[in-house]
Write a protein that holds these residues in place. Sequence first.
Motif, short mmCIF file in Angstrom:
data_model
loop_
_atom_site.label_atom_id
_atom_site.label_comp_id
_atom_site.label_asym_id
_atom_site.label_seq_id
_atom_site.Cartn_x
_atom_site.Cartn_y
_atom_site.Cartn_z
N THR A 73 -4.16 -6.40 47.52
CA THR A 73 -3.45 -5.71 48.60
C THR A 73 -2.38 -6.61 49.16
OG1 THR A 73 -5.23 -4.21 49.22
CG2 THR A 73 -3.70 -4.82 50.95
N ASP A 74 -2.66 -7.89 49.23
CA ASP A 74 -1.67 -8.85 49.72
C ASP A 74 -0.44 -8.84 48.80
OD1 ASP A 74 -1.17 -10.68 51.79
OD2 ASP A 74 -1.63 -12.38 50.50
N GLY A 75 -0.68 -8.83 47.48
CA GLY A 75 0.41 -8.79 46.51
C GLY A 75 0.40 -10.01 45.61
N ARG A 76 0.24 -9.78 44.30
CA ARG A 76 0.20 -10.90 43.35
C ARG A 76 1.06 -10.65 42.11
NH1 ARG A 76 -1.27 -12.77 47.31
NH2 ARG A 76 -3.03 -14.16 47.75
N VAL A 77 1.89 -9.62 42.12
CA VAL A 77 2.80 -9.36 41.01
C VAL A 77 4.21 -9.79 41.45
CG1 VAL A 77 3.70 -7.68 39.38
CG2 VAL A 77 1.40 -7.38 40.32
N LEU A 78 4.87 -10.60 40.66
CA LEU A 78 6.19 -11.10 41.02
C LEU A 78 7.18 -9.94 41.17
CD1 LEU A 78 6.46 -14.20 38.64
CD2 LEU A 78 6.00 -14.21 41.11
N ASN A 79 8.09 -10.08 42.13
CA ASN A 79 9.06 -9.01 42.38
C ASN A 79 9.96 -8.71 41.19
OD1 ASN A 79 8.07 -8.57 44.91
ND2 ASN A 79 9.82 -9.42 46.01
N GLU A 80 10.10 -9.65 40.28
CA GLU A 80 10.90 -9.38 39.09
C GLU A 80 10.27 -8.29 38.23
OE1 GLU A 80 10.41 -12.65 35.88
OE2 GLU A 80 9.92 -13.64 37.77
N TYR A 81 8.98 -8.01 38.46
CA TYR A 81 8.29 -6.96 37.71
C TYR A 81 8.13 -5.68 38.51
CZ TYR A 81 7.22 -10.88 34.65
OH TYR A 81 7.32 -11.97 33.83
N LEU A 82 8.88 -5.53 39.58
CA LEU A 82 8.90 -4.25 40.29
C LEU A 82 9.40 -3.17 39.34
CD1 LEU A 82 10.42 -5.20 43.76
CD2 LEU A 82 8.29 -3.92 43.44
N PRO A 83 8.90 -1.94 39.46
CA PRO A 83 9.43 -0.85 38.62
C PRO A 83 10.93 -0.73 38.78
CG PRO A 83 7.45 -0.14 39.78
CD PRO A 83 7.80 -1.48 40.35
N ASP A 84 11.61 -0.40 37.70
CA ASP A 84 13.07 -0.29 37.72
C ASP A 84 13.56 0.70 38.77
OD1 ASP A 84 13.45 -2.21 35.79
OD2 ASP A 84 13.55 -0.77 34.13
N TYR A 85 12.79 1.80 38.97
CA TYR A 85 13.26 2.80 39.93
C TYR A 85 13.30 2.23 41.35
CZ TYR A 85 8.14 3.67 40.16
OH TYR A 85 6.78 3.53 40.25
N ILE A 86 12.46 1.23 41.65
CA ILE A 86 12.53 0.59 42.96
C ILE A 86 13.69 -0.39 43.01
CG2 ILE A 86 11.35 -0.99 44.54
CD1 ILE A 86 8.73 0.32 43.80
N LYS A 87 13.88 -1.15 41.94
CA LYS A 87 15.00 -2.09 41.89
C LYS A 87 16.34 -1.37 42.02
CE LYS A 87 12.82 -5.51 38.83
NZ LYS A 87 12.92 -6.13 37.48
N ASN A 88 16.41 -0.18 41.42
CA ASN A 88 17.67 0.56 41.41
C ASN A 88 17.93 1.36 42.69
OD1 ASN A 88 18.11 -0.37 38.80
ND2 ASN A 88 17.16 1.43 37.85
N GLU A 89 16.88 1.53 43.50
CA GLU A 89 17.04 2.32 44.72
C GLU A 89 16.23 1.67 45.85
OE1 GLU A 89 16.85 7.01 46.10
OE2 GLU A 89 16.25 6.42 44.08
N PRO A 90 16.80 0.63 46.46
CA PRO A 90 16.08 -0.13 47.50
C PRO A 90 15.60 0.75 48.65
CG PRO A 90 18.09 -1.24 46.84
CD PRO A 90 18.15 0.13 46.23
N TYR A 91 14.65 0.24 49.38
CA TYR A 91 14.06 0.96 50.51
C TYR A 91 15.09 1.18 51.62
CZ TYR A 91 9.80 -0.53 48.13
OH TYR A 91 8.83 -0.75 47.18
N LYS A 92 15.02 2.36 52.23
CA LYS A 92 15.93 2.71 53.33
C LYS A 92 15.18 3.15 54.58
CE LYS A 92 19.42 4.53 50.11
NZ LYS A 92 20.11 5.78 49.66
N HIS A 93 13.97 3.68 54.41
CA HIS A 93 13.27 4.32 55.52
C HIS A 93 11.94 3.67 55.89
CE1 HIS A 93 16.13 7.60 55.50
NE2 HIS A 93 15.93 7.78 54.21
N CYS A 94 11.40 2.84 55.03
CA CYS A 94 10.08 2.26 55.28
C CYS A 94 10.21 1.05 56.21
CB CYS A 94 9.41 1.86 53.97
SG CYS A 94 7.78 1.12 54.20
N LYS A 95 9.69 1.17 57.42
CA LYS A 95 9.69 0.06 58.38
C LYS A 95 8.25 -0.48 58.43
CE LYS A 95 13.88 1.37 59.40
NZ LYS A 95 14.24 1.93 60.72
N TRP A 96 8.11 -1.80 58.34
CA TRP A 96 6.74 -2.33 58.34
C TRP A 96 6.58 -3.46 59.33
CZ3 TRP A 96 4.47 -5.99 54.12
CH2 TRP A 96 5.32 -7.06 53.89
#
Length: 280
Positions: free
Chosen positions: A18-41
């Motif tokens: 849950t914390d996160g252990r996958v490097l950001n370079e392995y984010l799905p391409d659809y996320i890399k191609n369309e960065p977040y705009k609405h998710c505030k955390w």
Amino acid sequence: IMSGDWSSDVCSSDLSNTDGRVLNEYLPDYIKNEPYKHCKWNYSSVDKKNTGHFELFYPRIINKNKPGRWAYDAVTYYWLEQALEKDFYVIKTSLGGTAINLSSKSTGGKYWSADKDWLSENKATTDGGKSLLLSFTENINTSIDSTLSKLPEGYDIKAFLWHQGESDCNRGDSYYNNLKQVIEYVRNFLYLKTGNKKYKKLPFICGTISHKNKRYDKNVENAMYRLANEDNNVFVIDMSDAELQRDELHFTEKSAEYLGVEMYNKLVELGIAGKKAKKQ
């Protein structure tokens, strides 16, 4: 998940997946191609006093060497963005390697325990204490007071997302009672904070532990399914076949993406979001 116009994600859990252990370079391409705009955390872990303020989400963890890492929730948030097309808010507390049971080994001696006596003697991890549960609920409290209650459209808390259990493998026989107490504690906290009785039945969505995990315990898995059988607002996602990294503990990008999509699709089934995520 809980937010203003829509909701803001009460996303808590303890362990690395849950914390996160996958490097950001392995984010799905659809996320890399369309960065977040609405998710505030609003993200908390340890040693950071929470102010209740939110920032635009992009996956990261508290780590000096490799902070750019992601977990399944990054995928859930992506699909929520596509469905909602407006701001929503996430409250997340996580710390890899932590347990619920006080007799289990836990990172830095920090725990998710909802034991009343133990909580009365401890402080939130964000205040230098040992309780992640107090950090989480205090994070929710300050988030409501500082931000969510001031949104013109108001806010509505939607769900509680969770993936944890590996660190409790030596005491899996007590996991049912311990997790039940955590769920009840968070629900009751929200009810007392807001006065809204519906939060006594806040949906709780969790994923099981992969059977390939070296810390898999069938008692932990059985406890999750038992809670789901007894509580109509507890939902379990089967991760028994999940692919793991070489350490036999952490999800690969494939598994993290799968759980993120399934978490989102469960929110769709609950009427919290629009269409189901497309299979990539």
